[in-house]
Design a protein around this motif. Structure first.
Motif, PDB file in Angstrom:
ATOM      1  N   ASP A   3      54.201  25.275  41.802  1.00  0.00           N
ATOM      2  CA  ASP A   3      55.437  25.819  42.366  1.00  0.00           C
ATOM      3  C   ASP A   3      55.337  26.005  43.887  1.00  0.00           C
ATOM      4  OD1 ASP A   3      58.090  26.825  42.056  1.00  0.00           O
ATOM      5  OD2 ASP A   3      57.309  28.851  42.296  1.00  0.00           O
ATOM      6  N   GLN A   4      54.194  26.543  44.312  1.00  0.00           N
ATOM      7  CA  GLN A   4      53.987  26.789  45.749  1.00  0.00           C
ATOM      8  C   GLN A   4      54.088  25.480  46.539  1.00  0.00           C
ATOM      9  OE1 GLN A   4      53.299  29.713  47.352  1.00  0.00           O
ATOM     10  NE2 GLN A   4      52.966  28.740  49.352  1.00  0.00           N
ATOM     11  N   LYS A   5      53.456  24.420  46.015  1.00  0.00           N
ATOM     12  CA  LYS A   5      53.464  23.120  46.702  1.00  0.00           C
ATOM     13  C   LYS A   5      54.873  22.546  46.794  1.00  0.00           C
ATOM     14  CE  LYS A   5      48.784  21.474  45.746  1.00  0.00           C
ATOM     15  NZ  LYS A   5      47.989  20.638  44.852  1.00  0.00           N
ATOM     16  N   VAL A   6      55.657  22.747  45.731  1.00  0.00           N
ATOM     17  CA  VAL A   6      57.035  22.236  45.729  1.00  0.00           C
ATOM     18  C   VAL A   6      57.875  22.991  46.752  1.00  0.00           C
ATOM     19  CG1 VAL A   6      59.142  22.338  44.330  1.00  0.00           C
ATOM     20  CG2 VAL A   6      57.136  21.148  43.458  1.00  0.00           C
ATOM     21  N   ARG A   7      57.665  24.299  46.857  1.00  0.00           N
ATOM     22  CA  ARG A   7      58.417  25.061  47.855  1.00  0.00           C
ATOM     23  C   ARG A   7      57.982  24.690  49.275  1.00  0.00           C
ATOM     24  NH1 ARG A   7      57.330  30.280  47.167  1.00  0.00           N
ATOM     25  NH2 ARG A   7      56.098  30.042  45.284  1.00  0.00           N
ATOM     26  N   GLU A   8      56.707  24.303  49.418  1.00  0.00           N
ATOM     27  CA  GLU A   8      56.245  23.812  50.734  1.00  0.00           C
ATOM     28  C   GLU A   8      56.929  22.489  51.082  1.00  0.00           C
ATOM     29  OE1 GLU A   8      51.881  25.955  50.376  1.00  0.00           O
ATOM     30  OE2 GLU A   8      51.982  23.753  50.365  1.00  0.00           O
ATOM     31  N   ALA A   9      57.139  21.649  50.047  1.00  0.00           N
ATOM     32  CA  ALA A   9      57.826  20.367  50.275  1.00  0.00           C
ATOM     33  C   ALA A   9      59.268  20.616  50.710  1.00  0.00           C
ATOM     34  CB  ALA A   9      57.785  19.521  49.006  1.00  0.00           C
ATOM     35  N   ILE A  10      59.917  21.610  50.098  1.00  0.00           N
ATOM     36  CA  ILE A  10      61.294  21.948  50.482  1.00  0.00           C
ATOM     37  C   ILE A  10      61.310  22.414  51.940  1.00  0.00           C
ATOM     38  CG2 ILE A  10      63.234  23.521  50.054  1.00  0.00           C
ATOM     39  CD1 ILE A  10      62.341  23.598  47.085  1.00  0.00           C
ATOM     40  N   ALA A  11      60.320  23.239  52.290  1.00  0.00           N
ATOM     41  CA  ALA A  11      60.245  23.743  53.666  1.00  0.00           C
ATOM     42  C   ALA A  11      60.024  22.592  54.640  1.00  0.00           C
ATOM     43  CB  ALA A  11      59.129  24.770  53.781  1.00  0.00           C
ATOM     44  N   SER A  12      59.218  21.619  54.235  1.00  0.00           N
ATOM     45  CA  SER A  12      58.904  20.530  55.160  1.00  0.00           C
ATOM     46  C   SER A  12      60.081  19.565  55.326  1.00  0.00           C
ATOM     47  CB  SER A  12      57.621  19.843  54.659  1.00  0.00           C
ATOM     48  OG  SER A  12      57.779  18.462  54.595  1.00  0.00           O
ATOM     49  N   VAL A  13      60.813  19.283  54.230  1.00  0.00           N
ATOM     50  CA  VAL A  13      61.895  18.296  54.316  1.00  0.00           C
ATOM     51  C   VAL A  13      63.213  18.927  54.761  1.00  0.00           C
ATOM     52  CG1 VAL A  13      63.311  16.710  52.938  1.00  0.00           C
ATOM     53  CG2 VAL A  13      60.841  16.731  52.659  1.00  0.00           C
ATOM     54  N   LEU A  14      63.518  20.125  54.263  1.00  0.00           N
ATOM     55  CA  LEU A  14      64.820  20.739  54.562  1.00  0.00           C
ATOM     56  C   LEU A  14      64.726  21.882  55.580  1.00  0.00           C
ATOM     57  CD1 LEU A  14      66.676  20.940  51.103  1.00  0.00           C
ATOM     58  CD2 LEU A  14      67.105  19.381  52.997  1.00  0.00           C
ATOM     59  N   LYS A  15      63.499  22.265  55.956  1.00  0.00           N
ATOM     60  CA  LYS A  15      63.293  23.400  56.887  1.00  0.00           C
ATOM     61  C   LYS A  15      63.905  24.688  56.323  1.00  0.00           C
ATOM     62  CE  LYS A  15      61.709  20.380  59.968  1.00  0.00           C
ATOM     63  NZ  LYS A  15      60.974  19.569  58.952  1.00  0.00           N
ATOM     64  N   LEU A  16      63.807  24.833  55.007  1.00  0.00           N
ATOM     65  CA  LEU A  16      64.313  26.049  54.358  1.00  0.00           C
ATOM     66  C   LEU A  16      63.155  26.688  53.594  1.00  0.00           C
ATOM     67  CD1 LEU A  16      67.653  24.655  52.862  1.00  0.00           C
ATOM     68  CD2 LEU A  16      67.422  26.128  54.881  1.00  0.00           C
ATOM     69  N   ASN A  17      62.935  27.972  53.836  1.00  0.00           N
ATOM     70  CA  ASN A  17      61.828  28.668  53.179  1.00  0.00           C
ATOM     71  C   ASN A  17      62.356  29.527  52.031  1.00  0.00           C
ATOM     72  OD1 ASN A  17      59.490  27.893  54.846  1.00  0.00           O
ATOM     73  ND2 ASN A  17      60.730  28.826  56.461  1.00  0.00           N
ATOM     74  N   LEU A  18      61.835  29.264  50.826  1.00  0.00           N
ATOM     75  CA  LEU A  18      62.237  30.035  49.656  1.00  0.00           C
ATOM     76  C   LEU A  18      61.046  30.860  49.187  1.00  0.00           C
ATOM     77  CD1 LEU A  18      64.100  27.366  47.474  1.00  0.00           C
ATOM     78  CD2 LEU A  18      64.905  28.560  49.496  1.00  0.00           C
ATOM     79  N   ASP A  19      61.321  32.086  48.726  1.00  0.00           N
ATOM     80  CA  ASP A  19      60.234  32.812  48.065  1.00  0.00           C
ATOM     81  C   ASP A  19      60.294  32.489  46.575  1.00  0.00           C
ATOM     82  OD1 ASP A  19      61.950  34.594  46.701  1.00  0.00           O
ATOM     83  OD2 ASP A  19      62.136  35.842  48.492  1.00  0.00           O
ATOM     84  N   ASN A  20      59.391  33.099  45.797  1.00  0.00           N
ATOM     85  CA  ASN A  20      59.318  32.688  44.386  1.00  0.00           C
ATOM     86  C   ASN A  20      60.135  33.575  43.455  1.00  0.00           C
ATOM     87  OD1 ASN A  20      57.789  34.953  44.451  1.00  0.00           O
ATOM     88  ND2 ASN A  20      55.977  34.081  43.459  1.00  0.00           N
ATOM     89  N   SER A  21      61.119  34.306  44.012  1.00  0.00           N
ATOM     90  CA  SER A  21      61.915  35.161  43.126  1.00  0.00           C
ATOM     91  C   SER A  21      63.046  34.354  42.478  1.00  0.00           C
ATOM     92  CB  SER A  21      62.476  36.354  43.912  1.00  0.00           C
ATOM     93  OG  SER A  21      63.280  35.901  44.967  1.00  0.00           O
ATOM     94  N   PRO A  22      63.485  34.777  41.268  1.00  0.00           N
ATOM     95  CA  PRO A  22      64.538  34.021  40.577  1.00  0.00           C
ATOM     96  C   PRO A  22      65.814  33.922  41.415  1.00  0.00           C
ATOM     97  CG  PRO A  22      63.541  35.621  39.091  1.00  0.00           C
ATOM     98  CD  PRO A  22      62.977  35.905  40.460  1.00  0.00           C
ATOM     99  N   GLY A  23      66.357  32.713  41.526  1.00  0.00           N
ATOM    100  CA  GLY A  23      67.611  32.524  42.259  1.00  0.00           C
ATOM    101  C   GLY A  23      67.450  32.500  43.776  1.00  0.00           C
ATOM    102  N   ALA A  24      66.213  32.628  44.261  1.00  0.00           N
ATOM    103  CA  ALA A  24      65.997  32.670  45.718  1.00  0.00           C
ATOM    104  C   ALA A  24      66.503  31.393  46.365  1.00  0.00           C
ATOM    105  CB  ALA A  24      64.514  32.856  46.024  1.00  0.00           C
ATOM    106  N   GLY A  25      67.149  31.528  47.501  1.00  0.00           N
ATOM    107  CA  GLY A  25      67.663  30.337  48.167  1.00  0.00           C
ATOM    108  C   GLY A  25      67.856  30.560  49.647  1.00  0.00           C
ATOM    109  N   ALA A  26      68.218  29.499  50.325  1.00  0.00           N
ATOM    110  CA  ALA A  26      68.467  29.575  51.758  1.00  0.00           C
ATOM    111  C   ALA A  26      69.459  28.489  52.129  1.00  0.00           C
ATOM    112  CB  ALA A  26      67.158  29.396  52.531  1.00  0.00           C
ATOM    113  N   VAL A  27      70.239  28.764  53.168  1.00  0.00           N
ATOM    114  CA  VAL A  27      71.166  27.760  53.690  1.00  0.00           C
ATOM    115  C   VAL A  27      71.021  27.715  55.207  1.00  0.00           C
ATOM    116  CG1 VAL A  27      72.959  27.768  51.924  1.00  0.00           C
ATOM    117  CG2 VAL A  27      73.009  29.505  53.697  1.00  0.00           C
ATOM    118  N   SER A  28      71.202  26.544  55.757  1.00  0.00           N
ATOM    119  CA  SER A  28      71.204  26.396  57.204  1.00  0.00           C
ATOM    120  C   SER A  28      72.010  25.148  57.523  1.00  0.00           C
ATOM    121  CB  SER A  28      69.775  26.269  57.721  1.00  0.00           C
ATOM    122  OG  SER A  28      69.810  26.008  59.115  1.00  0.00           O
TER     123      SER A  28
END
Ligand SMILES: [Zn+2]
Lengths: 99, 195
Positions: free
Chosen positions: B46-71
């Motif tokens: 899960d951590q690696k997948v969220r790192e991939a999201i951060a790298s491609v979309l520049k959005l940082n998500l934590d691991n809580s249910p429903g966590a999201g970000a928009v920019s």
């Protein structure tokens, strides 16, 4: 009725699908014990009170849940991911005896 | 790449449709992101997948249910344990994710042609959505960036709050036209504008 999903929190029952009695255990695939298969398919405890059930949060995160629901009051006293709460053979034998 | 054809074309009639008090409480529009992608992790990645999201979309998500970000035109939110819905204005998001998410880290599913995004904005947006979904949309419980997987009459809808008054709804493409009509009907009470 609200069911508390371990991932999503308390959600309306309309988002969930009932997947049956949580007490039954599927016999081994190779089993030729006709009694065990009969019990698996047909025997239900029909409890008036705390009942162990399988639900799926099908209209949400799609997690399968092991839920304890009181069949008289609909109060849900526990809800956990199903992987963590598979019934033991012993519990299944006990529920078959009751049936 | 094959062009994404909107199922909303026959019903997307731009204009103001005020209520009897000449007000429009919400604005409904189709953001039409170039990419909609589902990204799923294995139990230990899960951590690696969220790192991939951060790298491609520049959005940082934590691991809580429903966590999201928009920019800007980029959005990501958690839709289930270890599963995320991502959207971006540009096409080709799935390919960019596939290049950094190998199969032993996660699975990438391109839903760009399979989902339709619908945006509802305005002071009455929470009120309108509450007619459809048994979800608490108040800002305190459902902050900006937060997402939820829910359903309307047994049909899936994934919702993310973009701002205090704006929500993006992701529905099945084949269901989008019907849902759009329902959304317009539900908005007649407050008045609405289609942009
Ligand atoms: Zn859930």
């Amino acid at each position: 009725m609200l069911i508390s999903c371990p991932h999503c929190g308390p959600r309306d029952v309309s988002e969930f699908t009932y997947q049956g009695d949580g007490n039954r255990v599927r016999p081994d695939h190779a089993s030729t014990d006709i009694g065990a298969w009969n019990a698996y398919v047909y025997d239900r405890v029909n409890i008036a009170g705390e009942h162990n059930e399988i639900w799926q949060h099908s209209g949400g995160c799609r997690m399968h849940l092991s839920v304890t629901r009181n069949t008289l009051t609909h109060k849900i006293s526990s809800s956990t991911p199903v992987q963590a709460a598979r019934p033991t053979q012993k519990a299944a034998r006990k529920s078959r005896t009751k049936a | 790449m094959v062009d994404t054809v909107s199922p909303l074309e026959p019903v997307l009639n731009r204009g103001r449709f005020a209520n009897t008090a000449a007000q429009t409480g919400v604005v409904i529009s189709e953001p039409a992101p170039g990419s909609i992608v589902q990204l799923a992790a294995w139990p230990d990645t899960d951590q690696k997948v969220r790192e991939a999201i951060a790298s491609v979309l520049k959005l940082n998500l934590d691991n809580s249910p429903g966590a999201g970000a928009v920019s800007g035109h980029r959005a990501a939110f958690n839709i289930a344990p270890r599963r995320y819905l991502l959207a971006e204005e540009d096409e080709g998001l799935a390919e960019r994710l596939l290049s950094i998410v190998p199969a032993d880290v996660g699975s990438v599913t391109d839903l760009s042609h399979g989902r339709t995004a619908i945006r509802i904005d305005g002071e009455k947006s929470e009120w309108i959505l509450a007619k459809f979904f048994a979800v608490d949309f108040s800002l305190a419980r459902f902050p900006v960036g937060q997402g939820v997987s829910t359903s309307h009459h047994d049909i899936f809808t994934q919702i993310q709050r973009r701002s205090e008054t704006t929500f993006d709804l992701y529905v099945f493409r084949s269901f989008a036209r019907s849902f759009w009509r329902s959304l317009c009907h539900a908005s007649e009470e407050t008045g609405y504008e289609i942009r």
